[in-house]
Design an enzyme around this catalytic site. Structure first.
Site: not given
Length: 173
Positions: A10-11, A15-16, A84
């Site tokens: 995700g961007l 919240g990764k 990614s």
């Protein structure tokens, strides 16, 4: 539980890392041996020689995928948190694993919400023209075509996401 990989994409500021750490804790409580790979941490060491060009981003993800493959091979469930940005790179990592072992989790949180959070100040720097190549701002992010799981962290709490991921895991084992 069988070792596998959870690839969270995700961007920036979606919240990764927060999800990766919480998911790792939940998996450990469920009896898994777990390792976490985080993009920021890998860029401090293993990938410190890489910049933000498309080629360097591809190499960063290739290295992360190979490390994750080794960890799974050695019996760990691996939770990976990487922007990614390129679909092809994520597919190459997926291809390193047997069918059913790679679980892509797409945090579809909007760029507006990510910019509002901006915990590292990256969006503010990009807006001011002091940083270029920020994924989702002035560099492309290719959303997954068919992730196994997808969540918007603006509308769903981390604890709820972890609960759903663990329920999905129980359903496939």
């Amino acid at each position: 539980m069988n070792p596998s990989i959870y690839w969270i994409t995700g961007l920036p500021a979606a919240g990764k890392t927060t999800l990766a750490l919480a998911l790792a804790e939940g998996l450990e409580r469920a009896g898994c041996r777990v390792g976490v790979l985080d993009g920021d941490e890998l860029r401090k060491g293993l990938c410190s020689d890489l910049g933000l060009s498309a080629a360097d981003r591809t190499e960063n993800i290739r290295r992360a995928g190979e490390v994750a493959r080794l960890m799974v091979h050695n019996g760990l469930t691996v939770v990976c948190a990487f922007v990614s940005p390129f679909q092809a790179d994520r597919q190459k990592v997926r291809a390193l694993f047997a069918v059913g072992k790679f679980h892509e989790i797409y945090l579809s949180t909007s760029v507006q919400e990510c910019a509002r959070r901006d915990p590292k100040g990256l969006y503010g720097l990009a807006k001011a023209g002091r940083v270029t190549g920020l994924t989702g701002w002035d560099s492309v992010y290719e959303a997954p075509d068919a992730p196994e799981l997808q969540y918007d962290t603006k509308t769903m709490a981390t604890e709820s996401i972890v609960r759903e991921v663990l329920e999905a895991r129980r359903g496939v084992e």
